[in-house]
Design a protein around this motif. Structure first.
Motif, PDB file in Angstrom:
ATOM      1  N   THR A 135       0.850  -1.181   0.000  1.00 60.01           N
ATOM      2  CA  THR A 135       0.000   0.000   0.000  1.00 60.01           C
ATOM      3  C   THR A 135       0.889   1.235   0.000  1.00 60.01           C
ATOM      4  OG1 THR A 135      -1.790  -1.088   1.206  1.00 60.01           O
ATOM      5  CG2 THR A 135      -1.747   1.312   1.274  1.00 60.01           C
ATOM      6  N   PHE A 136       0.561   2.205  -0.845  1.00 61.72           N
ATOM      7  CA  PHE A 136       1.334   3.447  -0.939  1.00 61.72           C
ATOM      8  C   PHE A 136       0.861   4.454   0.092  1.00 61.72           C
ATOM      9  CE2 PHE A 136       1.686   7.812  -2.414  1.00 61.72           C
ATOM     10  CZ  PHE A 136       3.019   7.904  -2.775  1.00 61.72           C
ATOM     11  N   THR A 137       1.821   5.110   0.765  1.00 60.89           N
ATOM     12  CA  THR A 137       1.521   6.299   1.559  1.00 60.89           C
ATOM     13  C   THR A 137       2.523   7.364   1.122  1.00 60.89           C
ATOM     14  OG1 THR A 137       3.042   6.071   3.447  1.00 60.89           O
ATOM     15  CG2 THR A 137       1.024   4.736   3.487  1.00 60.89           C
ATOM     16  N   PRO A 138       2.257   8.632   1.371  1.00 61.00           N
ATOM     17  CA  PRO A 138       3.205   9.678   0.966  1.00 61.00           C
ATOM     18  C   PRO A 138       4.576   9.530   1.623  1.00 61.00           C
ATOM     19  CG  PRO A 138       1.067  10.633   1.435  1.00 61.00           C
ATOM     20  CD  PRO A 138       0.998   9.205   1.877  1.00 61.00           C
ATOM     21  N   GLU A 139       4.640   8.881   2.780  1.00 61.09           N
ATOM     22  CA  GLU A 139       5.909   8.766   3.492  1.00 61.09           C
ATOM     23  C   GLU A 139       6.606   7.437   3.270  1.00 61.09           C
ATOM     24  OE1 GLU A 139       3.013   9.468   5.177  1.00 61.09           O
ATOM     25  OE2 GLU A 139       3.271  11.640   5.095  1.00 61.09           O
ATOM     26  N   SER A 140       5.865   6.384   2.968  1.00 62.89           N
ATOM     27  CA  SER A 140       6.486   5.060   2.890  1.00 62.89           C
ATOM     28  C   SER A 140       5.570   4.087   2.154  1.00 62.89           C
ATOM     29  CB  SER A 140       6.774   4.530   4.298  1.00 62.89           C
ATOM     30  OG  SER A 140       5.561   4.403   5.023  1.00 62.89           O
ATOM     31  N   MET A 141       6.108   2.896   1.891  1.00 69.38           N
ATOM     32  CA  MET A 141       5.342   1.807   1.310  1.00 69.38           C
ATOM     33  C   MET A 141       5.046   0.798   2.409  1.00 69.38           C
ATOM     34  SD  MET A 141       4.332   1.423  -1.879  1.00 69.38           S
ATOM     35  CE  MET A 141       5.641   1.936  -2.997  1.00 69.38           C
ATOM     36  N   LEU A 142       3.797   0.416   2.544  1.00 66.45           N
ATOM     37  CA  LEU A 142       3.429  -0.589   3.533  1.00 66.45           C
ATOM     38  C   LEU A 142       3.475  -1.964   2.868  1.00 66.45           C
ATOM     39  CD1 LEU A 142       0.343   1.170   5.191  1.00 66.45           C
ATOM     40  CD2 LEU A 142       2.791   1.486   5.667  1.00 66.45           C
ATOM     41  N   LYS A 143       4.389  -2.811   3.305  1.00 66.88           N
ATOM     42  CA  LYS A 143       4.522  -4.165   2.766  1.00 66.88           C
ATOM     43  C   LYS A 143       3.740  -5.124   3.662  1.00 66.88           C
ATOM     44  CE  LYS A 143       8.769  -3.938   0.106  1.00 66.88           C
ATOM     45  NZ  LYS A 143      10.035  -4.618  -0.196  1.00 66.88           N
ATOM     46  N   HIS A 144       2.685  -5.705   3.119  1.00 68.07           N
ATOM     47  CA  HIS A 144       1.790  -6.525   3.919  1.00 68.07           C
ATOM     48  C   HIS A 144       2.252  -7.978   3.988  1.00 68.07           C
ATOM     49  CE1 HIS A 144      -1.019  -3.182   4.045  1.00 68.07           C
ATOM     50  NE2 HIS A 144      -0.901  -3.070   2.740  1.00 68.07           N
ATOM     51  N   LYS A 145       2.029  -8.590   5.133  1.00 69.43           N
ATOM     52  CA  LYS A 145       2.349 -10.011   5.300  1.00 69.43           C
ATOM     53  C   LYS A 145       1.213 -10.874   4.766  1.00 69.43           C
ATOM     54  CE  LYS A 145       5.112  -8.994   9.415  1.00 69.43           C
ATOM     55  NZ  LYS A 145       5.254  -9.173  10.882  1.00 69.43           N
ATOM     56  N   ALA A 146      -0.012 -10.474   5.023  1.00 69.96           N
ATOM     57  CA  ALA A 146      -1.180 -11.230   4.566  1.00 69.96           C
ATOM     58  C   ALA A 146      -1.726 -10.631   3.278  1.00 69.96           C
ATOM     59  CB  ALA A 146      -2.262 -11.230   5.642  1.00 69.96           C
ATOM     60  N   TYR A 164     -15.155  -4.186   5.776  1.00 70.73           N
ATOM     61  CA  TYR A 164     -15.076  -3.726   4.385  1.00 70.73           C
ATOM     62  C   TYR A 164     -14.038  -2.620   4.177  1.00 70.73           C
ATOM     63  CZ  TYR A 164     -18.340  -0.125   6.129  1.00 70.73           C
ATOM     64  OH  TYR A 164     -18.938   0.881   6.843  1.00 70.73           O
ATOM     65  N   GLU A 165     -13.274  -2.268   5.190  1.00 70.23           N
ATOM     66  CA  GLU A 165     -12.245  -1.242   5.047  1.00 70.23           C
ATOM     67  C   GLU A 165     -10.864  -1.884   5.006  1.00 70.23           C
ATOM     68  OE1 GLU A 165     -14.498   2.493   7.279  1.00 70.23           O
ATOM     69  OE2 GLU A 165     -12.919   1.387   8.338  1.00 70.23           O
ATOM     70  N   GLY A 166      -9.950  -1.258   4.260  1.00 73.79           N
ATOM     71  CA  GLY A 166      -8.584  -1.775   4.159  1.00 73.79           C
ATOM     72  C   GLY A 166      -8.442  -2.742   3.007  1.00 73.79           C
ATOM     73  N   GLY A 167      -7.613  -3.760   3.193  1.00 73.45           N
ATOM     74  CA  GLY A 167      -7.345  -4.711   2.125  1.00 73.45           C
ATOM     75  C   GLY A 167      -6.232  -4.225   1.227  1.00 73.45           C
ATOM     76  N   VAL A 168      -5.655  -5.145   0.457  1.00 68.82           N
ATOM     77  CA  VAL A 168      -4.558  -4.795  -0.442  1.00 68.82           C
ATOM     78  C   VAL A 168      -4.961  -4.888  -1.910  1.00 68.82           C
ATOM     79  CG1 VAL A 168      -3.611  -7.139  -0.577  1.00 68.82           C
ATOM     80  CG2 VAL A 168      -2.086  -5.184  -0.865  1.00 68.82           C
ATOM     81  N   SER A 169      -5.974  -5.707  -2.197  1.00 74.22           N
ATOM     82  CA  SER A 169      -6.454  -5.852  -3.572  1.00 74.22           C
ATOM     83  C   SER A 169      -7.918  -6.274  -3.509  1.00 74.22           C
ATOM     84  CB  SER A 169      -5.622  -6.884  -4.339  1.00 74.22           C
ATOM     85  OG  SER A 169      -5.966  -6.877  -5.716  1.00 74.22           O
ATOM     86  N   ALA A 170      -8.530  -6.424  -4.685  1.00 75.50           N
ATOM     87  CA  ALA A 170      -9.943  -6.798  -4.733  1.00 75.50           C
ATOM     88  C   ALA A 170     -10.248  -7.500  -6.050  1.00 75.50           C
ATOM     89  CB  ALA A 170     -10.834  -5.569  -4.573  1.00 75.50           C
ATOM     90  N   VAL A 171     -11.386  -8.190  -6.042  1.00 75.47           N
ATOM     91  CA  VAL A 171     -11.884  -8.867  -7.239  1.00 75.47           C
ATOM     92  C   VAL A 171     -13.272  -8.315  -7.556  1.00 75.47           C
ATOM     93  CG1 VAL A 171     -12.695 -11.056  -8.198  1.00 75.47           C
ATOM     94  CG2 VAL A 171     -10.578 -10.985  -6.862  1.00 75.47           C
ATOM     95  N   GLN A 176      -6.357   0.220  -1.261  1.00 75.27           N
ATOM     96  CA  GLN A 176      -5.858  -0.915  -2.032  1.00 75.27           C
ATOM     97  C   GLN A 176      -5.024  -0.425  -3.216  1.00 75.27           C
ATOM     98  OE1 GLN A 176      -9.442  -3.100  -2.970  1.00 75.27           O
ATOM     99  NE2 GLN A 176      -9.988  -3.313  -0.812  1.00 75.27           N
ATOM    100  N   SER A 177      -4.110  -1.272  -3.689  1.00 71.78           N
ATOM    101  CA  SER A 177      -3.199  -0.879  -4.768  1.00 71.78           C
ATOM    102  C   SER A 177      -3.577  -1.496  -6.111  1.00 71.78           C
ATOM    103  CB  SER A 177      -1.766  -1.281  -4.411  1.00 71.78           C
ATOM    104  OG  SER A 177      -1.325  -0.564  -3.280  1.00 71.78           O
ATOM    105  N   THR A 178      -4.419  -2.527  -6.097  1.00 71.85           N
ATOM    106  CA  THR A 178      -4.819  -3.180  -7.340  1.00 71.85           C
ATOM    107  C   THR A 178      -6.266  -3.642  -7.221  1.00 71.85           C
ATOM    108  OG1 THR A 178      -3.954  -5.297  -6.516  1.00 71.85           O
ATOM    109  CG2 THR A 178      -2.507  -4.026  -7.974  1.00 71.85           C
TER     110      THR A 178
END
Length: 317
Positions: A169-180, A230-237, A256-258
């Motif tokens: 996930t992109f933020t203005p200060e950093s990239m959040l690398k998710h484990k799940a 329903y909030e958050g997540g990294v991607s969706a279908v 989400q990024s994708t």
């Protein structure tokens, strides 16, 4: 003569390329310096001398908030139509929220799109066999019944694990690398759309994903979901294949990024080993946030997804 023509041009500053670069890196205003080079040209020693002497640096420009374009007013829009030729239905809070979030997404998130065709005959056979193995309940209904979309969610979650550069996930200060890999599933409900999240989808079986999506979708239609569902997540279908849609592009739902847009599976003529054959093809389009996912990364993610869909036994590994 207009006002623009009457404005006096700004005085030109003569400076060497090196001096300009040094001043830019240091945030130094060249207009405040006196040049010691030929014809008063500002050179390297002038910039370094000014910095050593503690000359005030140019203040950085204030960051202005991104302005979002506004839709035409209701009055402006109504004038295009005859009075009594329409029924006016006020927006509820959900439709207002959807309009606001999607407008912000398309205006502030730099989208790009990648698409690929997946052969799904092996997946359809696996799904058929898996569903046929379901024992019957007392009422005669099967204990489980998976859909193609359940396998798509599982495949996307595993593909993100194989491509951790896209599980971000992109933020203005950093990239959040998710484990799940938390995957949203778009659900149409009366008056709008909501995307409940399947958490840790990479660690769940297809049956678990299927049961969870059914339960989340049912509560979504009853408007009983809690915000954390329903909030958050990294991607969706987003799957419109059941409506006969062959392919489409979906809008990313921040943060989400994708998002993966899935079309219907249909028989198409393809070439395999130099000979024409008929295969069941499903077209998918991946929308990517270019701030978080580069083109090559998105392509590798889509290739990983395609491999899992076309060789579906990998979904059970």
């Amino acid at each position: 003569m207009n006002a623009l023509a009457q404005t006096a041009p700004a005085a030109r500053i003569f400076a060497s390329p090196l001096a300009r670069r040094l001043a830019k890196e240091a945030g130094l205003d060249l207009a405040s310096l006196a040049g010691s080079g030929p014809h008063g040209r500002i050179v390297e020693r002038d910039v370094k001398g000014a910095l050593a002497g503690g000359v005030a640096k140019k203040a950085p420009p204030a960051q202005r908030p991104v302005a979002l374009a506004e839709a035409p007013s209701a009055g402006t829009t109504r004038k295009f139509y005859e009075i009594d030729s329409y029924e006016e239905v006020p927006h509820d809070s959900m439709r207002k929220a959807i309009a606001r979030r999607l407008t912000e997404s398309i205006q502030t998130v730099p989208h790009f799109y990648l698409d690929v065709d997946c052969e799904i005959d092996a997946l359809l056979k696996l799904r058929e066999d898996f569903n046929a193995a379901a024992p019957k309940r007392a009422d005669g209904a099967p204990e489980w019944k998976t859909s193609v979309n359940d396998y798509v969610v599982k495949a996307l979650a595993l593909a993100l694990q194989r491509m951790p550069e896209a599980n971000v996930t992109f933020t203005p200060e950093s990239m959040l690398k998710h484990k799940a890999s938390d995957i949203g599933v778009a659900v149409a409900i009366p008056g709008g759309l909501i995307t409940p999240i399947v958490r840790n989808a990479q660690a769940k079986t297809v049956r678990e994903i299927s049961d969870e999506i059914k339960e989340l979708a049912a509560r979504a239609r009853e408007r009983k979901l809690k915000p954390h569902e329903y909030e958050g997540g990294v991607s969706a279908v987003s799957n419109l294949g059941m409506y006969g849609i062959r392919s489409f592009s979906a809008v990313i739902n921040p943060p989400q990024s994708t998002i993966l847009a899935v079309g219907k599976g249909e028989p198409r003529m393809i070439v395999r080993n130099g000979a024409p054959v008929v295969a069941t093809i499903m077209s998918v389009t991946l929308s990517c946030d270019h701030r978080a996912v580069d083109g090559a990364t998105g392509a590798e993610l889509l290739a990983a997804f395609k491999g899992l869909i076309e060789q579906p036994m990998g979904l059970f590994a």
